[in-house]
Design a protein around this motif. Sequence first.
Motif, short mmCIF file in Angstrom:
data_model
loop_
_atom_site.label_atom_id
_atom_site.label_comp_id
_atom_site.label_asym_id
_atom_site.label_seq_id
_atom_site.Cartn_x
_atom_site.Cartn_y
_atom_site.Cartn_z
N HIS A 1 0.79 -1.23 0.00
CA HIS A 1 0.00 0.00 0.00
C HIS A 1 0.83 1.29 0.00
O HIS A 1 0.25 2.37 -0.20
N GLY A 2 2.13 1.21 0.24
CA GLY A 2 2.94 2.41 0.20
C GLY A 2 2.99 2.98 -1.21
O GLY A 2 3.27 2.26 -2.16
N GLN A 3 2.73 4.28 -1.33
CA GLN A 3 2.65 4.91 -2.65
C GLN A 3 3.75 5.97 -2.79
O GLN A 3 3.55 7.13 -2.45
N LEU A 4 4.89 5.54 -3.29
CA LEU A 4 6.00 6.45 -3.54
C LEU A 4 5.95 6.91 -5.00
O LEU A 4 5.85 6.09 -5.91
N LEU A 5 6.03 8.21 -5.19
CA LEU A 5 5.99 8.79 -6.54
C LEU A 5 7.28 9.59 -6.74
O LEU A 5 7.31 10.80 -6.55
N PRO A 6 8.38 8.91 -7.12
CA PRO A 6 9.66 9.61 -7.23
C PRO A 6 9.64 10.64 -8.35
O PRO A 6 8.98 10.47 -9.39
#
Length: 287
Positions: A277-282
């Motif tokens: 569920h972690g949503q990283l948007l680099p």
Amino acid sequence: MPFASIAKRLPTLDDIVVAHAALRQRRPLVQCLSNVVSANFMANVLLAAGASPAMVDNPEEAADFARVADAVLVNLGTPTSAQVEAMRMAVAAAVDAGRPWVLDPIGAGGLAWRGGIAAELLRLGPAVVRGNASEIIGLAGQGEGAPGFDSSDDPAAAVPAAVELLRHSLAVSASGAVDHLLGWVGDEFGSAVPRMLRIAGGSALLPRVTASGCALGALVAAYAAVSENAFIALAAAHVHFAVAAEAAERGSRGPGSFVPAFIDALDALDAEQIRRHGQLLPVLASI
């Protein structure tokens, strides 16, 4: 700032899983110089997440405790003259002892006295600055009369201000619907450049709960005590918060039932949930 404290790359979910495991294993002692509104909720959030809170914020004890704490949070929610003196003493002791400290500049840009205190503390070099978009803009001096307490600015609008604040810290976040995190990352030439990571998720109920942002600042301090670098600590705290808030919203009917569900969700978080569920948007380019 020592280069060894600078991230080698943008934080990943694997980095956050490692930091979360370290938080649970080490249960860092976090000294919170906070405010009368947030202290109880902040302490409960830290306990549920896996840290140990201590609300030691008086001039008689602040410095001594900062020397033994694993990290220090300075939160400017309801400052008094005595508490500000305790903050100065705790920060000096933390720096002397090599402990990370986090600045949460509540109301910076909206009220002159506390804005001056926030600017003074900023110059002492926090590992992390965490605030909402209005606070980040206000602290950097890029806006006058920013509300500060209730953010009216989009976190994307705070990015130039966050870059300015990186002159004094290793990582900065502007919280909002999509959190914008900035930090120093080493490049192939042996120098460091500011990079940005966005984190999505969370819940629309968080802004309707008193002291949710303050508690996030405390969780950043907890992760700063156990993480490889400040950028990972900042990302780990935001992901922990966002994933737990999403889970809590699914099991609640409104703000009142959300709070206990959120505390439970902070406690229940595990590596599988972080990865799923972690949503990283680099943001791949430098800022």
